[in-house]
Write a protein that holds these residues in place. Structure first.
Motif, short mmCIF file in Angstrom:
data_model
loop_
_atom_site.label_atom_id
_atom_site.label_comp_id
_atom_site.label_asym_id
_atom_site.label_seq_id
_atom_site.Cartn_x
_atom_site.Cartn_y
_atom_site.Cartn_z
N GLU A 1 -46.69 22.88 56.02
CA GLU A 1 -46.12 22.43 54.86
C GLU A 1 -45.07 23.81 54.47
OE1 GLU A 1 -44.47 20.57 52.71
OE2 GLU A 1 -46.38 19.54 53.09
N THR A 2 -43.92 23.11 54.22
CA THR A 2 -42.76 24.09 53.59
C THR A 2 -42.43 23.82 52.24
OG1 THR A 2 -40.99 22.52 54.31
CG2 THR A 2 -41.81 24.36 56.00
N ASP A 3 -42.97 23.08 51.73
CA ASP A 3 -42.65 22.57 50.13
C ASP A 3 -43.84 23.10 49.51
OD1 ASP A 3 -42.58 21.40 47.93
OD2 ASP A 3 -40.99 19.98 48.40
N ILE A 4 -43.79 24.21 48.55
CA ILE A 4 -44.88 24.87 47.95
C ILE A 4 -45.45 23.91 47.02
CG2 ILE A 4 -43.77 25.72 45.95
CD1 ILE A 4 -46.04 27.66 48.43
N ARG A 5 -45.06 22.76 46.50
CA ARG A 5 -45.49 21.73 45.55
C ARG A 5 -46.77 21.01 46.14
NH1 ARG A 5 -40.25 18.43 43.91
NH2 ARG A 5 -40.04 18.76 46.04
N LEU B 1 -41.89 27.02 38.72
CA LEU B 1 -41.69 26.16 39.61
C LEU B 1 -42.55 26.13 40.91
CD1 LEU B 1 -37.62 26.12 39.26
CD2 LEU B 1 -39.24 24.67 38.09
N HIS B 2 -42.96 27.19 41.19
CA HIS B 2 -43.80 27.45 42.51
C HIS B 2 -45.07 27.85 42.08
CE1 HIS B 2 -39.62 27.00 43.98
NE2 HIS B 2 -39.13 28.02 43.41
N MET B 3 -45.56 27.77 41.18
CA MET B 3 -47.15 28.05 40.83
C MET B 3 -47.39 29.50 41.33
SD MET B 3 -46.56 24.75 41.18
CE MET B 3 -46.53 24.38 42.63
N GLY B 4 -46.49 30.41 41.36
CA GLY B 4 -46.83 31.72 41.62
C GLY B 4 -47.08 32.15 43.27
N HIS B 5 -46.70 31.09 43.99
CA HIS B 5 -46.89 31.37 45.43
C HIS B 5 -46.14 32.01 46.40
CE1 HIS B 5 -50.48 28.46 45.96
NE2 HIS B 5 -49.96 27.47 45.00
#
Length: 611
Positions: free
Chosen positions: A284-288, A352-356
């Protein structure tokens, strides 16, 4: 001797061999072949090693692996110049002379070649073809096949760039071939060789390897194409008679009886197919979606696993704003620094990226090449003579992008940005930033991906607070390519990853000559004489210490010049998989054996299939 262009279908290799056979015999007697070659460090694995540490030599064979591809391939030609070629997994079918070790920075071991020799002056490398190497029709792999492949590639328009280091290719006998170089051997040369799949001359002699075809060609690798339907799938089956199944670099690899790639054009559909069990593994490349989209009942039961994987050969910046430094408004370093300060990465990452993600504070973060602290003595030896051409801060302060934890923190960054713009001659008049002539400061971000707006729109709001009118120009792919080639853009959001060690791509990414090339990796138009010098030093490095010092110095110059705005770093890969596979205990840091080092576990699979 005939010119290469006049040879037609005659083997270039054989002509060269006949022309100077006597001299070749003397060279062959003097060659000292070794089982591998390494740059900057000694080989980890000694002659006679049985297998690589990150593979399980006793891995069972069998089972099927189903993966997804978004490549709508329509061509299996190995040197295709048209169409969409090389579908995922096609490399399973072919062999290369060398294989790059996954747990060493820059080491290569024999595959088709069981020996490599290098001239004392570095002006040639010679390969000894494995005595057991065979094409799938039973014909031995020979030195003439190597010569045919390399000569064909370097006579292609695209190949002239990648194989320009080759001066000549000589066949000594059936098993020995010499690749003469224009200059002493470098890591770049060997990397290109290890990426090159060798082709059978006897098969292609009366065929065109660039002509479009969906007929699977003759190969020598561990798998063969067993079924194919354009736009739907391609399936590979393991060849039980593969000649190289027991050579040291292959023991524990290629364990699945079948590997199938199903074609999906949309990643959302791929995720749904994975959740239904139609696909076995997805990176997976989309962090959402990584954050919570795979938290299904199957995940709760332990049938689906979420893992982070190494792929240390790929380093750098995953998301990066490249300013077009060819444009006058970006000429002043203070302007570029101000634009960098206006980007609130930490807010974006939290919101936007949940801190990832993590900020890239280097152009190759989390590696030994990243500039940290103050310059070392080795770096100063390279940089000191250019002190008057570089920012004084480079020598006096460690570099780090400002970090924000509150609105007040970012406000301070914007105040500093406005000060820098003022020092550079820009003034805010009625909320519009203008130069001395009254021309407004505008930035147009070129994009071909609507998802870019998720990152750019918040940034545009902060630029507006500085009086900068910023917009996004969304265009289709062909227009995007043409505008990029014409350098007709202000800024783009792009991937700025680079191979480790980065020397193979330094010139194409950061050299001033590459800034003039519309198809180079130097999208930002970076050009600085100090960088040009340091890139040369990095390419000439013969020890790890020399390469490290040069790359750290390059990193410092790039960071302090603010040519680009690095956002988040290349990180461990995020992979989900159905838990029906065996995985080696040890994962190589640089180039793991994925998925070719995994194997089908009947007991695990039965637990899921019988649910």
């Amino acid at each position: 001797m005939m010119a290469l262009a006049d040879l037609g279908k005659t083997s270039v290799a054989l002509v060269l061999a006949v022309a100077s056979n006597a001299a070749h015999a003397v060279i062959l007697d003097d060659l000292e072949f070794k089982h591998g070659i390494a740059f900057f460090q000694d080989l980890k694995y000694p002659a006679g090693f049985t297998h690589l540490d990150y593979l399980n030599p006793d891995a069972p064979k069998g089972g099927e692996l189903v993966l997804a591809t978004q490549s709508a391939f329509n061509n299996l030609a190995p040197m295709a110049t048209r169409g969409i070629s090389a579908p995922d997994g096609f490399w399973f079918t072919s062999d290369t002379l060398l294989l790059r070790a996954g747990d060493e920075v820059s080491a290569f071991y024999g595959r088709l070649a069981d020996g490599i020799a290098v001239a004392d002056d570095g002006m040639f490398m010679a390969f000894r073809i494995h005595a057991d190497a065979r094409w799938r029709d039973g014909v031995p792999v020979t030195a003439s096949d190597v010569a045919y492949t390399l000569n064909s590639l370097r006579n292609q328009i695209e190949g002239r760039m990648y194989y320009s280091f080759i001066g000549d290719v000589e066949v000594l006998d059936d098993r020995h071939v010499v690749v003469h170089l224009h200059s002493p051997i470098t890591l770049n040369n060997v990397i290109m060789v290890q990426f090159t799949s060798i082709l059978p001359e006897h098969y292609w002699r009366d065929r065109d390897p660039s002509a479009s075809t969906l007929d699977p060609p003759l190969t020598s690798g561990p798998y063969r194409v067993s079924a194919i339907k354009q736009g739907r799938f391609i399936e590979y089956e393991r060849d039980p008679d593969y000649w190289g199944r027991d050579i040291p670099v292959n023991r524990g690899r290629y364990n699945f009886a079948k590997v199938r790639f199903d074609v999906y054009r949309d990643a959302t559909v791929i995720r749904e197919s994975f959740r239904k069990g139609l696909i076995d593994i997805w990176t997976e490349t989309d962090i959402r979606y990584w954050h919570d989209s795979f938290d299904t009942p199957a995940f709760a039961k332990g049938w689906v696993k979420k893992i982070r994987r190494h792929f240390g050969i790929e380093v750098g910046v995953r998301s990066n704003i490249a300013l077009n430094n060819r444009r006058a408004k970006f000429n002043d370093r203070r302007v570029r620094e101000a634009l960098t300060l206006a980007m609130d990465f930490d807010w974006q990452n939290r919101t936007l990226h949940m801190g990832h993600h993590k900020r890239a504070h280097s152009f190759w973060p989390d590696t030994i090449l990243a500039a940290t602290g103050l310059p070392s003595d080795a770096e100063l030896a390279l940089l000191e003579r250019f002190r008057d051409q570089l920012p004084s801060e480079l020598f006096d302060r460690p570099f780090r992008f400002p970090e924000t934890t509150s609105v007040d923190d970012h406000r301070e960054n914007l105040v500093r940005a406005r000060q820098l713009l003022s020092e550079a001659g820009w003034r805010a008049v009625d909320g519009v930033l203008t130069d001395a002539a009254g021309e407004p400061f505008t930035i147009e971000f070129l994009s071909q991906n609507v998802a870019d707006s998720r990152i750019l729109l918040p940034y545009l709001q902060d630029l507006k607070r500085l009086g900068i009118a910023a917009t996004i120009r969304l265009v289709e792919s062909s227009q995007y390519i043409n505008l990029r080639r014409d350098f007709d853009f202000d800024a783009v959001l792009q991937n700025q990853d680079i191979l480790m060690p980065p020397v193979i791509e330094l010139e194409a990414t950061y050299h001033s000559e590459a800034a003039k090339d519309p198809v180079s990796r130097n999208v930002a138009g970076i050009g600085h004489p100090v960088l040009d010098y340091l890139i040369t030093q990095a390419n000439l490095a013969t020890t790890l210490e020399e390469m490290t010092a040069a790359c750290r110095a390059i990193d410092r110059v790039l960071l302090w010049q603010y040519y680009q705005i690095p956002l988040y770093a290349v990180d461990l890969r995020r992979t989900v998989h159905w838990d029906k596979f065996g995985i080696p205990d040890f994962e190589a840091k640089y180039w793991p054996a994925f998925p070719d080092g995994w194997w089908y576990d009947d007991a695990k699979a039965a637990r899921i299939l019988n649910r």
